[in-house]
Design a protein around this motif. Structure first.
Motif, PDB file in Angstrom:
ATOM      1  N   CYS A 118       0.820  -1.216   0.000  1.00 21.55           N
ATOM      2  CA  CYS A 118       0.000   0.000   0.000  1.00 21.55           C
ATOM      3  C   CYS A 118       0.855   1.268   0.000  1.00 21.55           C
ATOM      4  N   ALA A 119       1.993   1.256   0.669  1.00 15.30           N
ATOM      5  CA  ALA A 119       2.881   2.415   0.653  1.00 15.30           C
ATOM      6  C   ALA A 119       3.315   2.699  -0.784  1.00 15.30           C
ATOM      7  N   HIS A 120       3.600   1.646  -1.536  1.00 14.67           N
ATOM      8  CA  HIS A 120       3.964   1.806  -2.944  1.00 14.67           C
ATOM      9  C   HIS A 120       2.750   2.279  -3.757  1.00 14.67           C
ATOM     10  N   ALA A 121       1.604   1.645  -3.552  1.00 16.19           N
ATOM     11  CA  ALA A 121       0.394   1.969  -4.313  1.00 16.19           C
ATOM     12  C   ALA A 121      -0.081   3.402  -4.079  1.00 16.19           C
ATOM     13  N   PHE A 122       0.116   3.920  -2.862  1.00 16.44           N
ATOM     14  CA  PHE A 122      -0.338   5.276  -2.550  1.00 16.44           C
ATOM     15  C   PHE A 122       0.784   6.313  -2.675  1.00 16.44           C
ATOM     16  N   GLY A 123       1.903   5.897  -3.240  1.00 14.31           N
ATOM     17  CA  GLY A 123       2.969   6.819  -3.585  1.00 14.31           C
ATOM     18  C   GLY A 123       3.768   7.373  -2.429  1.00 14.31           C
ATOM     19  N   VAL A 124       3.853   6.649  -1.319  1.00 13.96           N
ATOM     20  CA  VAL A 124       4.609   7.149  -0.164  1.00 13.96           C
ATOM     21  C   VAL A 124       5.737   6.190   0.257  1.00 13.96           C
ATOM     22  N   LYS A 125       6.127   5.319  -0.650  1.00 16.36           N
ATOM     23  CA  LYS A 125       7.162   4.318  -0.339  1.00 16.36           C
ATOM     24  C   LYS A 125       8.462   4.976   0.133  1.00 16.36           C
ATOM     25  N   ASP A 126       8.905   6.023  -0.567  1.00 17.27           N
ATOM     26  CA  ASP A 126      10.161   6.690  -0.196  1.00 17.27           C
ATOM     27  C   ASP A 126      10.054   7.379   1.162  1.00 17.27           C
TER      28      ASP A 126
END
Length: 168
Positions: A128-136
């Motif tokens: 979900c962090a990747h999917a919602f664009g907050v992975k970094d």
């Protein structure tokens, strides 16, 4: 309709004729005070002996749901202070709150940091962090990413580990 029989402590004539003080005296005379106090004492000891609860708070709140995201932190802190084991997980749309709460300009950064410093934030859903664009931002926060079930959190594992689940 069920008829529930009740014990009779005294006869009607015993309470109809006397005055108020005599009736009160009669009630107190028949009341099993010692047994009642023993029972209350046992209940209190049982309450004190109960183990702490284990609570997993899963934050799913979207960006438009500040109240829910904020309350996840407030509840985690309160439950921790009450002696319970608490773990907070950011999942789904809730992963965006890591970025928002990590921002030092956020009014809620101090509460977030306090909860984080207590070790109550257990992780963030990797997928979900990747999917919602907050992975970094999640990686920069130092929080653990979790992906034990196809990149997501395992709710079944929380249950297996005796956690009660609270979703906000």
């Amino acid at each position: 309709m069920a008829i529930i029989p009740q014990l009779k402590l005294f006869k009607w004539t015993e309470i109809q004729t006397p005055g108020d003080l005599e009736r009160l005296s009669l009630v107190l005379e028949y009341m099993p005070v010692e047994e009642l106090m023993k029972a209350l004492g046992r209940e209190e000891r049982l309450r004190e002996e109960l183990p702490m609860k284990k609570i997993a708070i899963i934050v799913h709140a979207s960006e438009a749901e500040l109240g829910r995201a904020l309350h996840s932190l407030l509840y985690a802190k309160e439950l921790h202070e009450a002696g319970h084991e608490v773990k907070v997980f950011f999942d789904g749309a809730g992963t965006v709150w890591v970025k928002k709460f990590e921002d030092p300009a956020s009014d809620f950064n101090p509460l977030y940091k306090a909860v984080k410093n207590l070790g109550l934030i257990a992780g963030v859903c990797e997928y979900c962090a990747h999917a919602f664009g907050v992975k970094d931002e999640v990686r920069a926060s130092g929080l653990t990413t979790i992906g034990e079930r196809d990149g997501h959190l395992s709710v079944a594992q929380f249950i297996a580990d005796d956690y009660q689940i609270m979703t906000l």
